[in-house]
Motif scaffolding. Structure first.
Motif, PDB file in Angstrom:
ATOM      1  N   GLY A  42       0.689  -0.919   0.138  1.00 31.05           N
ATOM      2  CA  GLY A  42       0.395  -0.086  -0.365  1.00 31.05           C
ATOM      3  C   GLY A  42       0.980   1.005  -0.059  1.00 31.05           C
ATOM      4  N   MET A  43       2.267   1.481   0.862  1.00 27.34           N
ATOM      5  CA  MET A  43       2.706   2.752   0.522  1.00 27.34           C
ATOM      6  C   MET A  43       3.280   2.632  -0.631  1.00 27.34           C
ATOM      7  SD  MET A  43       5.192   3.236   3.333  1.00 27.34           S
ATOM      8  CE  MET A  43       6.875   1.774   3.181  1.00 27.34           C
ATOM      9  N   ASP A  44       3.818   1.385  -1.344  1.00 25.34           N
ATOM     10  CA  ASP A  44       4.384   1.694  -2.741  1.00 25.34           C
ATOM     11  C   ASP A  44       3.232   2.542  -3.323  1.00 25.34           C
ATOM     12  OD1 ASP A  44       5.815   1.078  -4.519  1.00 25.34           O
ATOM     13  OD2 ASP A  44       6.444  -0.524  -4.875  1.00 25.34           O
ATOM     14  N   LEU A  45       2.027   2.037  -3.379  1.00 25.24           N
ATOM     15  CA  LEU A  45       0.434   2.365  -4.573  1.00 25.24           C
ATOM     16  C   LEU A  45       0.430   3.549  -3.985  1.00 25.24           C
ATOM     17  CD1 LEU A  45      -0.542  -1.304  -4.791  1.00 25.24           C
ATOM     18  CD2 LEU A  45       1.285  -0.213  -6.168  1.00 25.24           C
ATOM     19  N   ALA A  46       0.727   4.072  -2.827  1.00 25.09           N
ATOM     20  CA  ALA A  46       0.096   5.393  -2.799  1.00 25.09           C
ATOM     21  C   ALA A  46       0.569   6.843  -3.626  1.00 25.09           C
ATOM     22  CB  ALA A  46       0.412   5.660  -1.475  1.00 25.09           C
ATOM     23  N   ASP A  89       6.027   1.087 -15.302  1.00 26.88           N
ATOM     24  CA  ASP A  89       5.959   1.576 -13.308  1.00 26.88           C
ATOM     25  C   ASP A  89       4.168   1.478 -13.371  1.00 26.88           C
ATOM     26  OD1 ASP A  89       8.380   1.118 -12.042  1.00 26.88           O
ATOM     27  OD2 ASP A  89       8.720   3.466 -11.482  1.00 26.88           O
ATOM     28  N   THR A  90       3.743   1.182 -13.588  1.00 27.40           N
ATOM     29  CA  THR A  90       2.369   0.789 -14.268  1.00 27.40           C
ATOM     30  C   THR A  90       1.911  -0.337 -13.188  1.00 27.40           C
ATOM     31  OG1 THR A  90       1.989   2.051 -16.287  1.00 27.40           O
ATOM     32  CG2 THR A  90      -0.138   0.777 -15.176  1.00 27.40           C
ATOM     33  N   PRO A  91       0.828   0.026 -12.079  1.00 26.48           N
ATOM     34  CA  PRO A  91       1.105  -0.815 -11.089  1.00 26.48           C
ATOM     35  C   PRO A  91      -0.409  -2.181 -12.211  1.00 26.48           C
ATOM     36  CG  PRO A  91       0.252   0.756 -10.148  1.00 26.48           C
ATOM     37  CD  PRO A  91       0.893   1.224 -11.872  1.00 26.48           C
ATOM     38  N   VAL A  92       0.137  -3.284 -11.643  1.00 24.60           N
ATOM     39  CA  VAL A  92      -1.144  -4.145 -12.654  1.00 24.60           C
ATOM     40  C   VAL A  92      -1.193  -5.079 -11.610  1.00 24.60           C
ATOM     41  CG1 VAL A  92      -1.750  -6.083 -13.785  1.00 24.60           C
ATOM     42  CG2 VAL A  92      -0.390  -3.803 -14.621  1.00 24.60           C
ATOM     43  N   VAL A  93      -2.789  -5.601 -10.516  1.00 26.30           N
ATOM     44  CA  VAL A  93      -2.541  -6.412  -9.715  1.00 26.30           C
ATOM     45  C   VAL A  93      -2.627  -8.197 -10.292  1.00 26.30           C
ATOM     46  CG1 VAL A  93      -3.889  -7.562  -7.187  1.00 26.30           C
ATOM     47  CG2 VAL A  93      -3.742  -4.576  -7.873  1.00 26.30           C
ATOM     48  N   ARG A 144       4.780  -7.637 -17.850  1.00 27.92           N
ATOM     49  CA  ARG A 144       5.728  -7.177 -17.259  1.00 27.92           C
ATOM     50  C   ARG A 144       6.866  -6.217 -18.439  1.00 27.92           C
ATOM     51  NH1 ARG A 144       7.741  -5.845 -12.165  1.00 27.92           N
ATOM     52  NH2 ARG A 144       9.561  -7.125 -11.649  1.00 27.92           N
ATOM     53  N   ALA A 145       6.204  -7.563 -20.057  1.00 26.09           N
ATOM     54  CA  ALA A 145       7.367  -6.471 -20.992  1.00 26.09           C
ATOM     55  C   ALA A 145       7.083  -5.546 -20.498  1.00 26.09           C
ATOM     56  CB  ALA A 145       6.933  -7.496 -22.042  1.00 26.09           C
ATOM     57  N   ARG A 146       6.570  -4.154 -20.337  1.00 22.93           N
ATOM     58  CA  ARG A 146       5.810  -2.815 -20.965  1.00 22.93           C
ATOM     59  C   ARG A 146       6.354  -2.872 -19.872  1.00 22.93           C
ATOM     60  NH1 ARG A 146       3.601  -7.173 -23.884  1.00 22.93           N
ATOM     61  NH2 ARG A 146       4.047  -6.004 -26.711  1.00 22.93           N
ATOM     62  N   GLY A 147       6.535  -2.909 -18.772  1.00 23.29           N
ATOM     63  CA  GLY A 147       7.417  -2.459 -17.402  1.00 23.29           C
ATOM     64  C   GLY A 147       7.130  -2.308 -16.509  1.00 23.29           C
ATOM     65  N   ALA A 148       5.096  -3.468 -16.549  1.00 23.91           N
ATOM     66  CA  ALA A 148       4.466  -3.143 -14.872  1.00 23.91           C
ATOM     67  C   ALA A 148       5.299  -3.662 -13.929  1.00 23.91           C
ATOM     68  CB  ALA A 148       3.703  -4.474 -15.677  1.00 23.91           C
ATOM     69  N   LYS A 149       4.277  -2.883 -13.078  1.00 25.44           N
ATOM     70  CA  LYS A 149       4.708  -3.525 -11.406  1.00 25.44           C
ATOM     71  C   LYS A 149       3.960  -4.284 -10.701  1.00 25.44           C
ATOM     72  CE  LYS A 149       6.224  -0.034  -8.438  1.00 25.44           C
ATOM     73  NZ  LYS A 149       6.050   1.105  -7.901  1.00 25.44           N
ATOM     74  N   VAL A 150       4.194  -5.600 -10.893  1.00 28.39           N
ATOM     75  CA  VAL A 150       4.002  -6.741 -10.576  1.00 28.39           C
ATOM     76  C   VAL A 150       2.679  -6.743  -9.744  1.00 28.39           C
ATOM     77  CG1 VAL A 150       3.064  -9.229 -11.428  1.00 28.39           C
ATOM     78  CG2 VAL A 150       3.476  -7.343 -12.968  1.00 28.39           C
ATOM     79  N   ILE A 151       1.570  -6.770  -9.521  1.00 22.29           N
ATOM     80  CA  ILE A 151       1.257  -7.969  -7.733  1.00 22.29           C
ATOM     81  C   ILE A 151       0.563  -8.765  -7.623  1.00 22.29           C
ATOM     82  CG2 ILE A 151       0.554  -7.349  -5.363  1.00 22.29           C
ATOM     83  CD1 ILE A 151       0.624  -4.586  -7.267  1.00 22.29           C
ATOM     84  N   LEU A 152       1.500  -9.936  -8.352  1.00 18.67           N
ATOM     85  CA  LEU A 152       0.439 -11.493  -8.156  1.00 18.67           C
ATOM     86  C   LEU A 152      -0.192 -12.136  -7.118  1.00 18.67           C
ATOM     87  CD1 LEU A 152       0.733 -13.908 -10.157  1.00 18.67           C
ATOM     88  CD2 LEU A 152       2.831 -14.350  -9.737  1.00 18.67           C
ATOM     89  N   ILE A 153      -1.230 -12.652  -7.320  1.00 14.67           N
ATOM     90  CA  ILE A 153      -1.899 -13.279  -6.833  1.00 14.67           C
ATOM     91  C   ILE A 153      -2.226 -14.751  -6.746  1.00 14.67           C
ATOM     92  CG2 ILE A 153      -3.942 -13.044  -4.849  1.00 14.67           C
ATOM     93  CD1 ILE A 153      -3.976  -9.842  -5.128  1.00 14.67           C
ATOM     94  N   TYR A 212       7.247 -11.137 -11.148  1.00 16.22           N
ATOM     95  CA  TYR A 212       6.557  -9.681 -10.164  1.00 16.22           C
ATOM     96  C   TYR A 212       7.382  -8.970  -9.305  1.00 16.22           C
ATOM     97  CZ  TYR A 212       7.349 -13.873  -7.400  1.00 16.22           C
ATOM     98  OH  TYR A 212       7.925 -14.512  -6.517  1.00 16.22           O
ATOM     99  N   ASP A 213       6.903  -8.086  -8.274  1.00 17.21           N
ATOM    100  CA  ASP A 213       7.408  -6.812  -7.208  1.00 17.21           C
ATOM    101  C   ASP A 213       7.127  -8.151  -6.877  1.00 17.21           C
ATOM    102  OD1 ASP A 213       8.851  -4.999  -8.995  1.00 17.21           O
ATOM    103  OD2 ASP A 213       6.983  -4.454  -9.718  1.00 17.21           O
ATOM    104  N   TYR A 214       5.893  -7.792  -5.932  1.00 23.45           N
ATOM    105  CA  TYR A 214       5.077  -8.806  -5.060  1.00 23.45           C
ATOM    106  C   TYR A 214       4.568  -9.840  -5.317  1.00 23.45           C
ATOM    107  CZ  TYR A 214       6.318  -4.059  -3.429  1.00 23.45           C
ATOM    108  OH  TYR A 214       6.837  -2.457  -3.062  1.00 23.45           O
ATOM    109  N   HIS A 215       4.414 -10.693  -4.951  1.00 20.82           N
ATOM    110  CA  HIS A 215       3.411 -11.971  -4.541  1.00 20.82           C
ATOM    111  C   HIS A 215       3.119 -12.246  -3.246  1.00 20.82           C
ATOM    112  CE1 HIS A 215       3.470 -16.607  -4.928  1.00 20.82           C
ATOM    113  NE2 HIS A 215       2.709 -16.129  -5.435  1.00 20.82           N
TER     114      HIS A 215
END
Ligand code: M6R
Length: 357
Positions: A207-211, A262-266, A286-295, A307-310
């Motif tokens: 959340g701190m990162d996405l803010a 750096d576009t966040p993608v959940v 990811r290939a376009r540079g997305a910041k990925v939060i994978l669930i 991913y950046d976060y899993h």
């Protein structure tokens, strides 16, 4: 909102457990819902607004999967003006936390005028929607005060699952044994929700990162797409971040052009059947540079570079993982909003209950 997020195990327990009998079968005796309503209908229409409508999207997947009858999910404010096809063989399920949402109430009245049977899932006892419905299944979530709906949503989901199981049992599409086995597994969602509440710290960090972001995307397929819609509304209503939910297979049809460094993608990838497809979609963003939060459901082997976060949810049957995933999305919205310094419980321009059009 945080308090209500943490009340979900209790809300689920109180909604589910009194409706399971000694043989582990769904039981709506206390709700005075007779089985014959599940026998005579050949179509289901689920209508609601906002988060309640998103619960309906999950319900649709479950009912169609088990019943093999068509289920439509309609936004109540659209449905009421669309001259919908309704008759005495249609079961209309309305869903509402407050039981006072003007459009949902109007949709209910329209359904009744057209002789459909109306079964409502409502949280507030004695509310207008509860009073005017043929049958009511109350969610036992307790008062929900924060504008963002959390515990009412997961409680609504639990009612829809119970309806789907009861429906399938009544129509002979699940045997007593199969239904009992499913119900035993279903009860595990309560524990899974309890477990993910302890992921709090990690969600705080994300959340701190996405803010800092102004645009965010949720992607998923099937049940994960329905959840993506819910994750997106939760985030946007309390954090004021522009967010959109996309069926992951639609990325190539336009959305990919919005994904930059750096576009966040959940990315919700909890469904085994489409897991490899989802991972391909994650690679694309990811290939376009997305910041990925994978669930994911459990902890499948995934290339860490995508991913950046899993977030590995407690492993459950695929169809049951929506409950714990929803809680993670609520925490994500909550902490993102917290780090933006906003009034989480009362976001600007929004009311808890929308009683006018
Ligand atoms: O009271 P209702 O469930 O009928 O309310 C429907 C929507 O207004 C509500 O779910 C809204 O979308 C929430 N604020 C979302 O968190």
């Amino acid at each position: 909102m945080l308090k209500e997020i943490h009340e979900q195990p209790d809300a689920l327990r109180s909604t589910i457990m009194p409706r399971i009998n000694n043989e582990n079968l769904p039981d709506f005796t206390m709700d005075h819902i007779p089985n014959h309503i599940f026998k005579s209908i050949n179509r289901v229409v689920i209508t609601a607004c906002g988060t309640a409508m998103h619960a309906g999207m999950v319900g649709r997947v479950m009912i169609e999967r088990l019943l093999r009858i068509p289920v439509a999910v309609e936004i109540a404010s659209e449905f009421r003006y669309q001259d919908p096809v309704l008759d005495e063989n249609t079961l209309v399920i309305t869903i509402s936390q407050s039981g006072e949402t003007a459009d949902t109430l109007a949709a209910l009245r329209l359904a009744k005028e057209n002789n459909a049977t109306v079964l409502s899932i409502v949280n507030v006892k004695g509310s207008s929607i509860a009073r005017e419905s043929d049958y009511v299944l109350y969610t036992q979530a307790g008062p929900e005060i924060a504008v963002a709906s959390t515990k009412a949503y997961t409680a609504q989901l639990s009612c829809l699952y119970l309806i789907a199981y009861q429906f399938a049992l009544t129509r002979g599409l699940l045997s007593v044994k199969e239904c009992g086995d499913r119900i035993l597994k279903f009860q595990k969602v309560i524990q899974a929700v309890e477990e993910v509440l302890s992921f709090d710290r990690y969600m705080d960090k994300i959340g701190m990162d996405l803010a800092k972001t102004e645009d965010l995307f949720f992607i998923g397929r099937g049940l994960d797409y329905a959840l993506s819609c819910e994750g997106s509304i939760k985030l946007k209503e309390i954090s004021y971040i522009h967010s959109e939910a996309y069926a992951a297979g639609e990325l190539k049809h336009g959305t990919l052009s919005l994904i930059v460094e750096d576009t966040p993608v959940v990315a919700l990838a909890t469904q085994q059947k489409v897991f490899s497809k989802m991972i391909s979609n994650v690679r694309e963003v990811r290939a376009r540079g997305a910041k990925v939060i994978l669930i994911t459901n459990g902890n499948p082997t995934v290339d860490q570079s995508i991913y950046d976060y899993h977030i590995a949810l407690p492993q459950l049957e695929d169809e049951l993982v929506v409950f714990s995933a929803a809680v993670i999305l609520q925490l994500l919205a909550y902490y993102t909003s917290l780090y933006r310094g906003l009034n989480i419980d009362q976001p600007r321009n929004l009311a808890k209950s929308v009683t006018v059009e």
